[in-house]
Design a protein around this motif. Structure first.
Motif, mmCIF file in Angstrom:
data_model
loop_
_atom_site.group_PDB
_atom_site.id
_atom_site.type_symbol
_atom_site.label_atom_id
_atom_site.label_comp_id
_atom_site.label_asym_id
_atom_site.label_seq_id
_atom_site.Cartn_x
_atom_site.Cartn_y
_atom_site.Cartn_z
ATOM 1 N N ASP A 284 4.691 22.334 -1.152
ATOM 2 C CA ASP A 284 3.610 23.141 -1.928
ATOM 3 C C ASP A 284 2.457 22.204 -2.137
ATOM 4 O O ASP A 284 2.248 21.179 -1.547
ATOM 5 C CB ASP A 284 4.234 23.757 -3.542
ATOM 6 C CG ASP A 284 4.392 22.605 -4.291
ATOM 7 O OD1 ASP A 284 3.942 22.454 -5.473
ATOM 8 O OD2 ASP A 284 4.988 21.441 -4.042
ATOM 9 N N ALA A 285 1.455 22.694 -2.924
ATOM 10 C CA ALA A 285 0.186 22.002 -3.035
ATOM 11 C C ALA A 285 0.124 21.234 -4.389
ATOM 12 O O ALA A 285 -1.136 20.816 -4.899
ATOM 13 C CB ALA A 285 -1.107 23.062 -2.752
ATOM 14 N N MET A 286 1.196 21.028 -5.079
ATOM 15 C CA MET A 286 1.011 20.345 -6.560
ATOM 16 C C MET A 286 2.182 19.604 -6.479
ATOM 17 O O MET A 286 2.091 18.548 -7.349
ATOM 18 C CB MET A 286 1.032 21.483 -7.659
ATOM 19 C CG MET A 286 -0.085 22.451 -7.774
ATOM 20 S SD MET A 286 -0.180 23.433 -9.076
ATOM 21 C CE MET A 286 -1.567 24.839 -8.429
ATOM 22 N N GLY B 276 3.959 28.465 -14.258
ATOM 23 C CA GLY B 276 4.072 28.716 -12.830
ATOM 24 C C GLY B 276 4.964 30.273 -13.124
ATOM 25 O O GLY B 276 5.183 30.631 -12.008
ATOM 26 N N GLY B 277 4.887 30.945 -13.831
ATOM 27 C CA GLY B 277 5.584 32.419 -14.040
ATOM 28 C C GLY B 277 6.938 32.244 -14.456
ATOM 29 O O GLY B 277 7.591 31.198 -14.344
ATOM 30 N N ASP B 278 7.398 33.259 -15.052
ATOM 31 C CA ASP B 278 8.841 33.522 -15.313
ATOM 32 C C ASP B 278 10.088 33.533 -14.228
ATOM 33 O O ASP B 278 9.743 34.221 -13.223
ATOM 34 C CB ASP B 278 8.917 34.753 -15.974
ATOM 35 C CG ASP B 278 10.416 34.712 -16.893
ATOM 36 O OD1 ASP B 278 11.385 35.400 -16.071
ATOM 37 O OD2 ASP B 278 10.571 34.414 -17.745
ATOM 38 N N PRO B 279 10.618 32.433 -14.190
ATOM 39 C CA PRO B 279 11.572 32.192 -13.069
ATOM 40 C C PRO B 279 12.767 33.391 -13.044
ATOM 41 O O PRO B 279 13.069 33.777 -11.839
ATOM 42 C CB PRO B 279 12.427 30.993 -13.525
ATOM 43 C CG PRO B 279 12.223 30.789 -14.838
ATOM 44 C CD PRO B 279 10.916 31.320 -15.074
ATOM 45 N N ILE C 95 1.794 27.944 -3.627
ATOM 46 C CA ILE C 95 0.728 27.124 -3.927
ATOM 47 C C ILE C 95 1.220 25.907 -4.954
ATOM 48 O O ILE C 95 0.616 24.990 -5.061
ATOM 49 C CB ILE C 95 -0.378 27.814 -4.569
ATOM 50 C CG1 ILE C 95 -1.672 27.079 -4.450
ATOM 51 C CG2 ILE C 95 -0.375 28.507 -5.825
ATOM 52 C CD1 ILE C 95 -2.338 26.664 -3.166
ATOM 53 N N GLU C 96 2.236 26.484 -5.777
ATOM 54 C CA GLU C 96 2.719 25.421 -6.784
ATOM 55 C C GLU C 96 4.356 25.735 -6.772
ATOM 56 O O GLU C 96 4.743 27.078 -6.394
ATOM 57 C CB GLU C 96 2.233 25.676 -7.981
ATOM 58 C CG GLU C 96 2.268 27.031 -8.692
ATOM 59 C CD GLU C 96 1.675 27.232 -10.143
ATOM 60 O OE1 GLU C 96 0.976 26.335 -10.556
ATOM 61 O OE2 GLU C 96 2.023 28.342 -10.767
ATOM 62 N N SER D 86 7.642 29.995 -7.326
ATOM 63 C CA SER D 86 8.208 29.575 -6.146
ATOM 64 C C SER D 86 9.129 30.982 -5.672
ATOM 65 O O SER D 86 9.367 30.676 -4.421
ATOM 66 C CB SER D 86 9.250 28.551 -6.712
ATOM 67 O OG SER D 86 10.268 29.049 -7.693
ATOM 68 N N MET D 87 9.222 31.873 -6.305
ATOM 69 C CA MET D 87 9.847 32.978 -5.937
ATOM 70 C C MET D 87 8.963 33.935 -5.109
ATOM 71 O O MET D 87 9.572 34.487 -4.283
ATOM 72 C CB MET D 87 10.316 33.700 -7.271
ATOM 73 C CG MET D 87 11.574 32.969 -7.984
ATOM 74 S SD MET D 87 12.952 32.730 -7.059
ATOM 75 C CE MET D 87 12.929 31.181 -6.271
#
Length: 375
Positions: A128-130, A26-29, A103-104, A110-111
């Motif tokens: 979200d959708a997940m 989901g990418g780096d927070p 989307i997730e 989320s950011m």
């Protein structure tokens, strides 16, 4: 209903909690939180609305990053991509977005919706959708309910915009992944943009709120404002999520590469503390998908598997995992929508080529405890 605002002070907790729910992907927070903080500082707090507050006439736009997490850390997303994506979806659909959503509920993903909301002056949907992060575009609750991706948009930092209308979710993934690879391995994406009625039907509600609650625990704030020590955080997290602490260990081997637009690999752990003498393996494709203890299944997608720093409880993403790191592996039950036949068909172990049957993580943990007590 009272207005809820996401301020700069809220971002760290949401990002940390989303990184746990993001199961390594989901990418780096950290990168995402810096973008969100800056845009909130410049444009003011973001209004957060519940899923059930959406009206039928609302047009809700999920926005986030697509690609290999390893690339997204090295090529930071430009703020201009967010506005470009919103302009592109408006131009392609002739509908004006009234809200954005994740989307997730992954770390960075989320950011980015919060950042986009601040930039565009829109509210962000608390859902979200997940209910976690997944590596493929069709692995969303919209798809499970039979909805297609609709008009999709990809933009990159060069200014390229790709608008497509895939026939279904699988084609959306194939087309978007191929374009993302050509864009350098990471891009900003909008898909499954729908009216409020569809979002109310499909979205998993209150996941940003859940992320904030999880993040508060990792920042040392327990229930009732009780201050938590570092060595209490992981167990408090498991208690909050109905999770299981699967293994404490040290990363003894790590294989990781960017392949086909994903970060793929496996990590081998050697046990420490009570788990000394045992071995543990994690397989991942952006997200942690399969966990085995001494060759025996411990947890598997679509249930959530997260890696935390053993000393601090901080979540570790797949691209940040390092040889020698001392970690705790925890697992949590996924949302019930993923435990249905259609959910397992789309995100269960067979989809990823794993030759194991899905079993609920809580059942696997209970049986292991029973065997240990009987020994």
């Amino acid at each position: 209903m009272s207005e809820r605002l996401i301020t700069e002070a809220d971002i760290d907790a949401i990002a940390l909690g989303a990184a746990v729910l993001g199961t390594g992907g989901g990418g780096d927070p950290h990168v995402g939180s810096l973008i969100a903080k800056r845009l909130i500082r410049l444009h003011g707090p973001v209004r957060m609305i519940d899923v059930d507050e959406l009206g039928d006439d609302d047009f809700v736009v999920p926005i986030g990053g697509i690609g290999a997490p390893s690339v997204s850390v090295e090529r930071i997303q430009a703020e201009s991509e967010l506005l470009a994506a919103l302009r592109a979806i408006e131009g392609a659909t002739r509908r004006v977005p009234t809200a954005v959503m994740p989307i997730e509920v992954g770390g960075g993903n989320s950011m980015l919706p919060i950042a986009a909301a601040a930039l565009a002056g829109l509210p962000v949907v608390d859902g979200d959708a997940m209910g976690r992060a997944f590596p493929e575009a069709q692995m969303v609750t919209f798809h499970l309910a039979g909805y297609g991706p609709g008009t999709t948009v990809l933009v990159d930092h060069h200014g390229n915009e790709v608008v497509s209308r895939p026939v279904d979710g699988a084609w959306s993934e194939r087309l978007a992944r191929a374009a993302t690879v050509e864009m350098g391995g990471a891009a900003t994406m909008i898909d499954y943009a729908y009216g409020g009625a569809v979002v109310r039907e499909c979205a998993i509600p209150a996941t940003l709120t859940a992320a904030k609650r999880i993040g508060a625990i990792l920042l040392g704030r327990g229930a009732g404002g009780v201050e938590l020590r570092d060595d209490e955080k992981i167990d408090a997290l498991c208690a909050e999520l109905g999770g299981v602490r699967l293994f404490d260990g040290k990363v003894a081997d790590l294989q990781r590469q960017v392949e086909g637009g994903f970060t793929r690999g496996a990590a081998e752990l050697e046990g420490v503390g009570d788990d000394r003498g045992d071995r543990f393996r994690l397989d991942f494709q952006n997200e942690m998908l399969l966990a085995r203890r001494d060759g025996e299944l411990a947890a598997v997608t679509p249930d959530l598997i997260s890696v935390l720093d053993l000393a601090t409880g901080q979540p570790i993403t797949t691209e940040a995992l390092r040889y020698g790191a001392r970690v705790a592996v925890v697992a949590m039950p996924c949302h019930e929508k993923w435990r249905t036949p259609v959910g397992l068909d789309n995100a269960g172990p067979a989809h990823f080529g794993y030759d194991v049957e899905w079993q609920p993580v809580e059942d696997l943990a209970r049986r292991r405890i029973e065997r240990k007590e009987a020994a």
